[in-house]
Design a protein around this motif. Structure first.
Motif, PDB file in Angstrom:
ATOM      1  N   VAL A   1       2.152   2.709   5.548  1.00 36.15           N
ATOM      2  CA  VAL A   1       2.416   3.851   4.672  1.00 36.15           C
ATOM      3  C   VAL A   1       2.662   3.381   3.236  1.00 36.15           C
ATOM      4  CG1 VAL A   1       4.068   5.713   4.208  1.00 36.15           C
ATOM      5  CG2 VAL A   1       3.291   5.290   6.535  1.00 36.15           C
ATOM      6  N   SER A   2       3.212   2.189   3.060  1.00 37.14           N
ATOM      7  CA  SER A   2       3.579   1.682   1.743  1.00 37.14           C
ATOM      8  C   SER A   2       2.355   1.177   0.974  1.00 37.14           C
ATOM      9  CB  SER A   2       4.593   0.540   1.905  1.00 37.14           C
ATOM     10  OG  SER A   2       3.943  -0.612   2.397  1.00 37.14           O
ATOM     11  N   PRO A   3       2.526   0.827  -0.298  1.00 37.03           N
ATOM     12  CA  PRO A   3       1.407   0.262  -1.072  1.00 37.03           C
ATOM     13  C   PRO A   3       0.862  -1.050  -0.530  1.00 37.03           C
ATOM     14  CG  PRO A   3       3.136   1.052  -2.544  1.00 37.03           C
ATOM     15  CD  PRO A   3       3.683   1.139  -1.163  1.00 37.03           C
ATOM     16  N   LEU A   4       1.587  -1.716   0.379  1.00 34.81           N
ATOM     17  CA  LEU A   4       1.077  -2.951   0.966  1.00 34.81           C
ATOM     18  C   LEU A   4      -0.203  -2.730   1.763  1.00 34.81           C
ATOM     19  CD1 LEU A   4       4.333  -4.733   2.224  1.00 34.81           C
ATOM     20  CD2 LEU A   4       2.893  -5.382   0.296  1.00 34.81           C
ATOM     21  N   SER A   5      -0.444  -1.493   2.184  1.00 31.42           N
ATOM     22  CA  SER A   5      -1.661  -1.228   2.954  1.00 31.42           C
ATOM     23  C   SER A   5      -2.922  -1.409   2.123  1.00 31.42           C
ATOM     24  CB  SER A   5      -1.625   0.195   3.522  1.00 31.42           C
ATOM     25  OG  SER A   5      -1.586   1.156   2.467  1.00 31.42           O
ATOM     26  N   GLY A   6      -2.795  -1.462   0.792  1.00 32.60           N
ATOM     27  CA  GLY A   6      -3.957  -1.702  -0.053  1.00 32.60           C
ATOM     28  C   GLY A   6      -4.411  -3.143  -0.063  1.00 32.60           C
ATOM     29  N   ILE A   7      -3.599  -4.065   0.476  1.00 32.20           N
ATOM     30  CA  ILE A   7      -3.979  -5.472   0.552  1.00 32.20           C
ATOM     31  C   ILE A   7      -4.974  -5.649   1.694  1.00 32.20           C
ATOM     32  CG2 ILE A   7      -3.136  -7.823   0.868  1.00 32.20           C
ATOM     33  CD1 ILE A   7      -0.431  -6.894  -0.148  1.00 32.20           C
TER      34      ILE A   7
END
Length: 264
Positions: free
Chosen positions: A121-127
């Protein structure tokens, strides 16, 4: 450890110390001639080790104490999970998947399913590869829960995957701003859904959702809906909130129907 050697010539001193409240010895029966006196938690002197039952002496052996390794305290809220991860990240430059498992406790199946959902859910999923890695964690944890395992095992390569602590702490800080509001709404309820069978059904639900995450990784942040479902169900497992388990099922059904409607 304070010790005291006694002989027959010192029985009067021993009885005097017992009456003064310094030494705790049995009031009936002969006073042991030789033995080690151990200090109890309240400062009194305990009975000699040789006088203890053999089961007690065996249970207190260092070997068996090492097997009874106690893990961290159980986690019951979203704030607890985020605080435990933030404490781990504050002590080191990078945090691995294995570090997070150890911080949450290798018996905490609910929190170990909750963290991958929060990451997606967090912006880390864009990695790149992060959603697929989190899906693998969900599948492994869920499978071991269905198999009745008591502890969570992770492959060495997966457990060694890490992220910088500074980035992880930014994410936990972002999520912590909402955690307090969520925790005020979450409480144990609908216990018939959170029993052993309900917990396994919730784990299976998370596994099915995790299977959809690797194909959707081609578009950034497309997995956020899947992460939201996993986080909702896992939080319900952690807090014993059956309403959250129902909410996770409703979100899954809504997203599935929307996807099917878009394809037709």
């Amino acid at each position: 450890m304070a010790t005291c050697r006694r002989t027959h010539h010192h029985n009067s001193n021993v009885h005097g110390a017992r009456e003064a409240g310094i030494i705790a010895l049995p009031t009936d029966g002969p006073v042991p001639v030789e033995g080690r006196l151990e200090v109890a938690a309240d400062g009194a002197m305990a009975a000699p080790a040789a006088a203890r039952p053999w089961r007690v002496r065996l249970r207190e052996h260092p070997f068996w104490r090492s097997l009874r390794r106690e893990g961290p305290p159980p986690l019951e809220s979203l704030s607890d999970v985020l605080a435990r991860i933030d404490e781990t990240a504050a002590r080191q430059e990078s945090v691995s998947v294995g570090d997070i498992r150890d911080a949450l406790g290798d018996r905490s199946f609910g929190p170990l399913l909750l963290v991958p959902g929060l990451v997606v859910v967090s912006p880390l999923s864009g990695i790149p590869t992060v959603p697929s890695m989190m899906a693998a964690v969900v599948l492994l944890v869920g499978w071991q829960m269905l198999a009745g395992s008591r502890r969570v095992w992770l492959p060495r390569q997966l457990a060694a995957r890490c992220v910088r602590s500074s980035r992880l702490r930014r994410v936990t800080g972002f999520l912590s701003s909402w955690a307090g509001r969520v925790d005020r709404l979450v409480r144990p309820r609908l216990h018939w859904l959170t029993g052993p069978l309900g917990q396994k059904a919730a784990a299976l639900h998370c596994m099915v959702v995790a299977l959809t995450m690797p194909p959707m990784e081609i578009l950034p942040f497309l997995n956020s809906a899947a992460g939201l479902v996993i986080a909702t169900v896992a939080l319900g497992m952690t807090a014993r909130d059956g309403l959250l388990l129902l909410a996770g099922g409703l979100i899954t059904a809504t997203v599935t129907m929307a996807a099917l409607f878009a394809l037709t």
